[in-house]
Design a protein around this motif. Structure first.
Motif, mmCIF file in Angstrom:
data_model
loop_
_atom_site.group_PDB
_atom_site.id
_atom_site.type_symbol
_atom_site.label_atom_id
_atom_site.label_comp_id
_atom_site.label_asym_id
_atom_site.label_seq_id
_atom_site.Cartn_x
_atom_site.Cartn_y
_atom_site.Cartn_z
ATOM 1 N N THR A 32 19.125 20.121 -53.841
ATOM 2 C CA THR A 32 19.032 19.780 -52.427
ATOM 3 C C THR A 32 20.391 19.889 -51.739
ATOM 4 O O THR A 32 20.495 20.389 -50.616
ATOM 5 C CB THR A 32 18.480 18.359 -52.254
ATOM 6 O OG1 THR A 32 17.206 18.277 -52.913
ATOM 7 C CG2 THR A 32 18.305 18.004 -50.792
ATOM 8 N N GLN A 38 16.017 21.453 -45.515
ATOM 9 C CA GLN A 38 14.871 21.494 -46.411
ATOM 10 C C GLN A 38 14.099 22.811 -46.326
ATOM 11 O O GLN A 38 13.571 23.303 -47.312
ATOM 12 C CB GLN A 38 13.924 20.320 -46.104
ATOM 13 C CG GLN A 38 12.746 20.187 -47.059
ATOM 14 C CD GLN A 38 13.184 19.846 -48.469
ATOM 15 O OE1 GLN A 38 14.188 19.187 -48.661
ATOM 16 N NE2 GLN A 38 12.445 20.317 -49.455
ATOM 17 N N ARG A 44 10.383 21.721 -53.619
ATOM 18 C CA ARG A 44 11.194 20.529 -53.415
ATOM 19 C C ARG A 44 12.150 20.288 -54.579
ATOM 20 O O ARG A 44 13.278 19.838 -54.383
ATOM 21 C CB ARG A 44 10.269 19.327 -53.243
ATOM 22 C CG ARG A 44 10.987 18.003 -53.053
ATOM 23 C CD ARG A 44 10.018 16.883 -52.786
ATOM 24 N NE ARG A 44 10.681 15.595 -52.788
ATOM 25 C CZ ARG A 44 10.046 14.431 -52.635
ATOM 26 N NH1 ARG A 44 8.735 14.425 -52.479
ATOM 27 N NH2 ARG A 44 10.715 13.300 -52.660
ATOM 28 N N TRP A 45 11.686 20.574 -55.798
ATOM 29 C CA TRP A 45 12.499 20.397 -56.999
ATOM 30 C C TRP A 45 12.591 21.716 -57.753
ATOM 31 O O TRP A 45 11.742 22.608 -57.574
ATOM 32 C CB TRP A 45 11.886 19.339 -57.910
ATOM 33 C CG TRP A 45 11.846 17.956 -57.323
ATOM 34 C CD1 TRP A 45 12.556 17.486 -56.261
ATOM 35 C CD2 TRP A 45 11.034 16.867 -57.771
ATOM 36 N NE1 TRP A 45 12.258 16.181 -56.016
ATOM 37 C CE2 TRP A 45 11.321 15.757 -56.930
ATOM 38 C CE3 TRP A 45 10.104 16.701 -58.788
ATOM 39 C CZ2 TRP A 45 10.709 14.521 -57.083
ATOM 40 C CZ3 TRP A 45 9.493 15.464 -58.953
ATOM 41 C CH2 TRP A 45 9.791 14.398 -58.107
ATOM 42 N N ASP A 50 7.648 19.908 -58.708
ATOM 43 C CA ASP A 50 7.090 18.868 -57.843
ATOM 44 C C ASP A 50 5.602 19.114 -57.599
ATOM 45 O O ASP A 50 4.860 18.186 -57.249
ATOM 46 C CB ASP A 50 7.840 18.817 -56.512
ATOM 47 C CG ASP A 50 7.984 20.185 -55.867
ATOM 48 O OD1 ASP A 50 7.368 20.407 -54.819
ATOM 49 O OD2 ASP A 50 8.706 21.035 -56.422
#
Length: 356
Positions: A32, A38, A44-45, A50
């Motif tokens: 991140t 974003q 997300r991961w 995720d």
């Protein structure tokens, strides 16, 4: 000292609980931080894991490297860490050692990537055998990302140890389809230990000499700066958003690798296919799981920079064929090689949640 970080939990209605184990140097925190906005992140991961939250409650830990003493205890089985999670999942065998030493689950699963590679020294061979023996005694199951690697992993781990083939997937929304660009630009990314940048840059010079409008871009370091420096560009480290922009500008995506069993280069190949670009990649065992020769790209023999260059030039000279193969690749990623499909299969392998 143990480096530990608890990740934010993704809540679902399932009672299952899964902890993803990441290395602290390449976990969600750094993932991140390196992509502040974003919207510039594919998933997300890392690895899109995720997506497992579809099947139960998921969180993560980030663990630092284990010490020599911890490694010895792990190999000798003199100390067994009490279970702190119901189910742990580690992406590769190196991270799995950290999990066993510091964050063991009641059930533990991991991927095998590097263990089937030839050892480059006696010491590394000894460490590899010790690692495999420890994992075989402690893990409940394994997967690998290349069908060609399954048998080799089964031989290493011993009889009765389950090894599953997991098709890798990429974020096909982040790497969305783009109108084909007749730009005569070849791009390549990635820097794992089996990348063959020498062959790639040699092919780049052949391409630059054969087609004056061509431009070749790569992420690996270019040792020889002679030749066509204005049209052969080494990028170094860039963000995911920049990678996506280069795919959009490209006519062809290329990956040159050394012989290996773990399908090195599949991530870049799938990202390029997801964008709608044909892929030229080294023919290694298992890579045909991802790139179909003559359908979504071209496979060339290891180290053959001339054949690599000719395959790229063929696409640049025939944009209709390149567009067709790019569309075929995009369709394959959308149907089979995306993070949704990968997470569903991974949930099945480790017995996480209810997969319908």
């Amino acid at each position: 000292m143990m480096a530990y970080c608890s990740g934010s939990r993704l809540e679902t209605t399932s009672e299952d609980n899964l902890t993803l184990v990441y290395p602290i140097e390449a976990g969600p925190t750094r993932w991140t931080a390196e992509n502040v906005v974003q919207s510039t992140l594919p998933s997300r991961w890392p690895y899109g894991l995720d997506g497992l939250s579809t099947y139960g409650n998921v969180d993560y830990v980030e663990l630092g490297r284990i010490s020599g003493r911890e490694r010895f205890r792990l190999y000798s089985q003199t100390v067994r860490v009490p279970a702190t999670s119901s189910l742990t999942l580690s992406w590769d065998e190196g991270v799995a050692q950290r999990a066993l030493a510091r964050h063991r689950g009641e059930r533990n699963y991991c991927g095998i990537i590097w263990a089937t590679d030839p050892s480059d020294s006696f010491r590394s061979g000894v460490l590899r055998r010790a690692t495999v023996r420890t994992l075989a005694n402690s893990m409940d199951g394994f997967w690998c990302l290349s069908s060609a690697q399954v048998e080799a992993c089964e031989e290493l781990l011993g009889p009765g140890i389950p090894v599953s083939y997991l098709r890798f997937g990429v974020d096909d929304k982040f790497f969305g389809p783009e109108e084909y660009s007749d730009s005569a630009v070849l791009v390549s990314f990635g820097n794992d230990r089996d990348r063959d940048w020498e062959t790639y840059w040699s092919a780049a010079e052949v391409i630059a000499r054969s087609r004056r409008s061509a431009r070749v871009v790569g992420q690996g370091r270019r040792r020889d700066q002679s030749g066509s420096p204005d049209r052969v560009l080494s990028l170094g480290r860039i963000t995911h958003a920049d990678v996506r922009d280069w795919y959009r500008q490209s006519a062809v995506v290329g990956v040159a690798t050394r012989p290996n069993l773990h399908a090195s280069g599949m991530t870049v190949a799938l990202e390029g296919m997801a964008t709608g670009r044909p892929v030229v990649i080294t023919r290694t065992p298992g890579i045909e799981d991802y790139v179909v020769d003559g359908v979504t790209g071209r496979l060339v023999d290891p180290g053959d920079h001339v054949a690599f260059a000719e395959a790229v030039i063929d696409y640049m000279n025939d944009p209709d064929l390149a567009r067709c193969h790019g569309e075929n690749g995009r369709r394959r990623v959308s149907e089979h090689f995306n993070t949704r499909s990968m997470c569903m299969r991974l949930a099945e392998i480790v017995g996480f949640g209810v997969v319908s």
